[in-house]
Design a protein around this motif. Structure first.
Motif, PDB file in Angstrom:
ATOM      1  N   TYR A   1      -4.519  15.156   1.875  1.00 43.79           N
ATOM      2  CA  TYR A   1      -4.192  15.764   0.591  1.00 43.79           C
ATOM      3  C   TYR A   1      -2.825  15.295   0.116  1.00 43.79           C
ATOM      4  O   TYR A   1      -2.656  14.912  -1.046  1.00 43.79           O
ATOM      5  N   SER A   2      -1.835  15.317   1.001  1.00 42.10           N
ATOM      6  CA  SER A   2      -0.492  14.904   0.591  1.00 42.10           C
ATOM      7  C   SER A   2      -0.451  13.419   0.238  1.00 42.10           C
ATOM      8  O   SER A   2       0.214  13.030  -0.729  1.00 42.10           O
ATOM      9  N   VAL A   3      -1.168  12.594   0.986  1.00 38.18           N
ATOM     10  CA  VAL A   3      -1.216  11.163   0.667  1.00 38.18           C
ATOM     11  C   VAL A   3      -1.888  10.941  -0.685  1.00 38.18           C
ATOM     12  O   VAL A   3      -1.391  10.167  -1.522  1.00 38.18           O
ATOM     13  N   LEU A   4      -3.009  11.610  -0.928  1.00 33.50           N
ATOM     14  CA  LEU A   4      -3.710  11.456  -2.205  1.00 33.50           C
ATOM     15  C   LEU A   4      -2.889  11.955  -3.386  1.00 33.50           C
ATOM     16  O   LEU A   4      -2.851  11.320  -4.441  1.00 33.50           O
TER      17      LEU A   4
ATOM     18  N   ASN B   1       1.257   8.937 -13.259  1.00 35.21           N
ATOM     19  CA  ASN B   1       2.523   9.431 -13.796  1.00 35.21           C
ATOM     20  C   ASN B   1       2.437  10.933 -14.117  1.00 35.21           C
ATOM     21  O   ASN B   1       2.629  11.355 -15.255  1.00 35.21           O
ATOM     22  N   LEU B   2       2.151  11.711 -13.104  1.00 32.71           N
ATOM     23  CA  LEU B   2       1.895  13.135 -13.298  1.00 32.71           C
ATOM     24  C   LEU B   2       3.135  13.936 -13.687  1.00 32.71           C
ATOM     25  O   LEU B   2       3.014  14.996 -14.286  1.00 32.71           O
TER      26      LEU B   2
ATOM     27  N   LYS C   1       0.421  12.159  -3.608  1.00 36.74           N
ATOM     28  CA  LYS C   1       1.517  11.219  -3.848  1.00 36.74           C
ATOM     29  C   LYS C   1       1.018   9.975  -4.563  1.00 36.74           C
ATOM     30  O   LYS C   1       1.667   9.469  -5.476  1.00 36.74           O
ATOM     31  N   TRP C   2      -0.151   9.482  -4.161  1.00 36.67           N
ATOM     32  CA  TRP C   2      -0.715   8.308  -4.810  1.00 36.67           C
ATOM     33  C   TRP C   2      -1.068   8.614  -6.265  1.00 36.67           C
ATOM     34  O   TRP C   2      -0.782   7.815  -7.160  1.00 36.67           O
ATOM     35  N   MET C   3      -1.682   9.770  -6.503  1.00 34.06           N
ATOM     36  CA  MET C   3      -2.051  10.141  -7.865  1.00 34.06           C
ATOM     37  C   MET C   3      -0.822  10.352  -8.744  1.00 34.06           C
ATOM     38  O   MET C   3      -0.838  10.001  -9.924  1.00 34.06           O
TER      39      MET C   3
END
Length: 95
Positions: free
Chosen positions: A63-66, A75-76, A68-70
């Protein structure tokens, strides 16, 4: 849609994603246990407990990897509002 609405929908989707990741990891561990561990073994409850912990830790990590990638990819920071605003400290009244 406003930034607060975007944040609300993002948090709902991220929570569902985290739960789905946990279920998938638990089912994968459960399938591995049924394939490679003798059902008559006294260690089956230990393996099930370990698979539960692995599914929680693994889903947290994925979850944390996804996220951070998102955040980098989409550009959240510009599209989402902060969840918690910093409160201004009120000056203390001296009596």
């Amino acid at each position: 849609m406003s930034k607060k609405t975007n944040t609300l929908w993002f948090m709902v989707a991220a929570t569902v994603l985290n739960i789905v990741l946990m279920l998938v990891l638990f089912l994968a561990c459960f399938i591995l246990i049924t394939r490679f561990v003798d059902p008559a073994s006294s260690l089956v409850p230990l393996w099930l407990g370990l698979s539960f912990l692995v599914s929680i830790g693994g889903s947290f990590w994925l979850y944390s990897v996804l996220i951070k990638w998102m955040a980098k990819r989409f550009n959240l920071e510009e599209n989402l509002a902060p969840l918690f605003n910093k409160r201004k400290k009120k000056p203390r009244r001296e009596e």
